[in-house]
Design an enzyme around this catalytic site. Sequence first.
Site, PDB file in Angstrom:
ATOM      1  N   SER A   9      10.622   5.943  -7.717  1.00 21.40           N
ATOM      2  CA  SER A   9      11.383   4.756  -8.117  1.00 21.40           C
ATOM      3  C   SER A   9      12.292   5.053  -9.296  1.00 21.40           C
ATOM      4  O   SER A   9      12.079   6.018 -10.039  1.00 21.40           O
ATOM      5  CB  SER A   9      10.426   3.630  -8.501  1.00 21.40           C
ATOM      6  OG  SER A   9       9.581   3.325  -7.427  1.00 21.40           O
TER       7      SER A   9
ATOM      8  N   HIS B  52      10.060   1.703 -13.019  1.00 20.61           N
ATOM      9  CA  HIS B  52       8.789   2.166 -13.600  1.00 20.61           C
ATOM     10  C   HIS B  52       8.508   1.383 -14.881  1.00 20.61           C
ATOM     11  O   HIS B  52       7.386   0.913 -15.099  1.00 20.61           O
ATOM     12  CB  HIS B  52       8.866   3.667 -13.927  1.00 20.61           C
ATOM     13  CG  HIS B  52       8.705   4.546 -12.710  1.00 20.61           C
ATOM     14  ND1 HIS B  52       9.203   5.832 -12.653  1.00 20.61           N
ATOM     15  CD2 HIS B  52       8.087   4.334 -11.530  1.00 20.61           C
ATOM     16  CE1 HIS B  52       8.891   6.363 -11.467  1.00 20.61           C
ATOM     17  NE2 HIS B  52       8.221   5.476 -10.780  1.00 20.61           N
TER      18      HIS B  52
ATOM     19  N   HIS C 139      -0.859   7.466   1.126  1.00 16.57           N
ATOM     20  CA  HIS C 139      -1.331   7.763   2.492  1.00 16.57           C
ATOM     21  C   HIS C 139      -0.751   9.047   3.086  1.00 16.57           C
ATOM     22  O   HIS C 139      -1.149   9.432   4.184  1.00 16.57           O
ATOM     23  CB  HIS C 139      -1.103   6.552   3.422  1.00 16.57           C
ATOM     24  CG  HIS C 139       0.314   6.267   3.758  1.00 16.57           C
ATOM     25  ND1 HIS C 139       0.675   5.530   4.867  1.00 16.57           N
ATOM     26  CD2 HIS C 139       1.469   6.603   3.149  1.00 16.57           C
ATOM     27  CE1 HIS C 139       1.975   5.426   4.923  1.00 16.57           C
ATOM     28  NE2 HIS C 139       2.489   6.059   3.896  1.00 16.57           N
TER      29      HIS C 139
ATOM     30  N   ASP D 130      -5.209   4.483   3.020  1.00 16.19           N
ATOM     31  CA  ASP D 130      -4.302   3.361   3.284  1.00 16.19           C
ATOM     32  C   ASP D 130      -4.438   2.357   2.141  1.00 16.19           C
ATOM     33  O   ASP D 130      -5.432   1.631   2.043  1.00 16.19           O
ATOM     34  CB  ASP D 130      -4.662   2.704   4.623  1.00 16.19           C
ATOM     35  CG  ASP D 130      -3.650   1.625   4.997  1.00 16.19           C
ATOM     36  OD1 ASP D 130      -2.898   1.166   4.116  1.00 16.19           O
ATOM     37  OD2 ASP D 130      -3.609   1.250   6.182  1.00 16.19           O
ATOM     38  N   GLY D 131      -3.422   2.341   1.290  1.00 15.88           N
ATOM     39  CA  GLY D 131      -3.445   1.501   0.091  1.00 15.88           C
ATOM     40  C   GLY D 131      -3.494   0.022   0.391  1.00 15.88           C
ATOM     41  O   GLY D 131      -3.831  -0.777  -0.494  1.00 15.88           O
TER      42      GLY D 131
ATOM     43  N   GLN E 105       5.736   6.225   9.076  1.00 15.92           N
ATOM     44  CA  GLN E 105       6.506   6.896   8.009  1.00 15.92           C
ATOM     45  C   GLN E 105       6.952   8.296   8.444  1.00 15.92           C
ATOM     46  O   GLN E 105       8.065   8.703   8.158  1.00 15.92           O
ATOM     47  CB  GLN E 105       5.695   6.946   6.728  1.00 15.92           C
ATOM     48  CG  GLN E 105       6.584   7.249   5.516  1.00 15.92           C
ATOM     49  CD  GLN E 105       5.864   6.986   4.213  1.00 15.92           C
ATOM     50  OE1 GLN E 105       5.185   5.966   4.069  1.00 15.92           O
ATOM     51  NE2 GLN E 105       6.002   7.883   3.265  1.00 15.92           N
TER      52      GLN E 105
HETATM   53  N1  SAH Z   1       5.647   4.634  -7.615  1.00 19.45           N
HETATM   54  C1  SAH Z   1       5.953   5.686  -6.680  1.00 19.45           C
HETATM   55  C2  SAH Z   1       6.611   5.039  -5.495  1.00 19.45           C
HETATM   56  C3  SAH Z   1       6.780   5.918  -4.314  1.00 19.45           C
HETATM   57  S1  SAH Z   1       7.570   5.101  -2.932  1.00 19.45           S
HETATM   58  C4  SAH Z   1       6.880   6.688  -7.367  1.00 19.45           C
HETATM   59  O1  SAH Z   1       7.720   6.254  -8.160  1.00 19.45           O
HETATM   60  O2  SAH Z   1       6.798   7.887  -7.093  1.00 19.45           O
HETATM   61  C5  SAH Z   1       6.221   4.271  -2.177  1.00 19.45           C
HETATM   62  C6  SAH Z   1       5.059   5.119  -1.771  1.00 19.45           C
HETATM   63  O3  SAH Z   1       4.166   4.312  -1.024  1.00 19.45           O
HETATM   64  C7  SAH Z   1       5.397   6.312  -0.889  1.00 19.45           C
HETATM   65  O4  SAH Z   1       4.894   7.460  -1.500  1.00 19.45           O
HETATM   66  C8  SAH Z   1       4.676   6.022   0.426  1.00 19.45           C
HETATM   67  O5  SAH Z   1       4.217   7.200   1.071  1.00 19.45           O
HETATM   68  C9  SAH Z   1       3.552   5.146  -0.056  1.00 19.45           C
HETATM   69  N2  SAH Z   1       2.958   4.284   0.974  1.00 19.45           N
HETATM   70  C10 SAH Z   1       3.567   3.542   1.943  1.00 19.45           C
HETATM   71  N3  SAH Z   1       2.655   2.880   2.684  1.00 19.45           N
HETATM   72  C11 SAH Z   1       1.426   3.212   2.179  1.00 19.45           C
HETATM   73  C12 SAH Z   1       0.098   2.849   2.526  1.00 19.45           C
HETATM   74  N4  SAH Z   1      -0.182   2.024   3.535  1.00 19.45           N
HETATM   75  N5  SAH Z   1      -0.904   3.347   1.773  1.00 19.45           N
HETATM   76  C13 SAH Z   1      -0.666   4.201   0.749  1.00 19.45           C
HETATM   77  N6  SAH Z   1       0.568   4.593   0.387  1.00 19.45           N
HETATM   78  C14 SAH Z   1       1.613   4.090   1.082  1.00 19.45           C
END
Ligand code: SAH
Length: 257
Positions: A86, A91, A137, A168-169, A247
């Site tokens: 991001s 952030h 994930h 899976d978040g 993804q």
């Molecule tokens: N705050 C991070 C944002 C990365 S973009 C940074 O600045 O680096 C969003 C992230 O969410 C990606 O890495 C993507 O792989 C992850 N993501 C998407 N769906 C997800 C899920 N269901 N579970 C875990 N991570 C996920």
Amino acid sequence: MFSILIAVFIISYHSLPLTAFNQRKAWHSSGSTHQELIENLYKNGLITDERIKNAMLQVDRADFTNDKFDAYSDRPQSIGYAVTISAPHMHSFGLEILKDKLQPGAKVLDVGSGSGYLTACMAHLVRPGGKAIGIEHIQGLVDKSIMNINKHHKNLIDENSLEIHKGDGRQGYISEAPYDAIHVGAAASGTPYELIRQLKVGGRLVAPVGNSFGQEMITYDKKADGTYYEQRHMAVMYVPLTDEKSQYVKSGGRKQI
Ligand code: SAH
């Protein structure tokens, strides 16, 4: 012409809800060094809290980006797998909005931890005694984020202040729940009930919520009766919280891009 219109739309859309003053300043905090980037975010009112400024100063963005020459621009950058680290002002927004909960001893969850940048800042804020847990994930990003963190912040992992897990978040990370704060780094399609369930009473969750036609940054503050108080902050544009397979398809069907 079309691409200029799209760019203007995205820029104004992304910065819509910031205060009138900050609206002009978002996206204009780039620096030529990490220190300059953070000082510009501070000068422009996008960081207001000294603790957050110090945490961000400690975590050099260049350790977490693919393109070292553009590491200090105030914009998102590709980290592969169809996602981005991001923008620095997002952030700082995430840390500022959760700052009351990011105290020493707190337990916090970073959903979609991606590059690991924000998780490392959170770990600095909750130590000593606290823990920041990232859940991501994509295995390749989990491995890379741990590598990034180990460049200058191996101590956070060694002293148990930071963990990154693959999973899976959308389901949170139940074995360490409940959390004082949860940050979600990708857009949830609706109210993230399971994550709210994993908050402590008095805890706060921040997440982009919506789809590719419109998203809002929303905070959920958990009340003693288990319900929550919801506050809408601003329009944003994040990649979706999705499943691994979708993804990989988006990133060209390859495991690594
Ligand atoms: N705050 C991070 C944002 C990365 S973009 C940074 O600045 O680096 C969003 C992230 O969410 C990606 O890495 C993507 O792989 C992850 N993501 C998407 N769906 C997800 C899920 N269901 N579970 C875990 N991570 C996920």
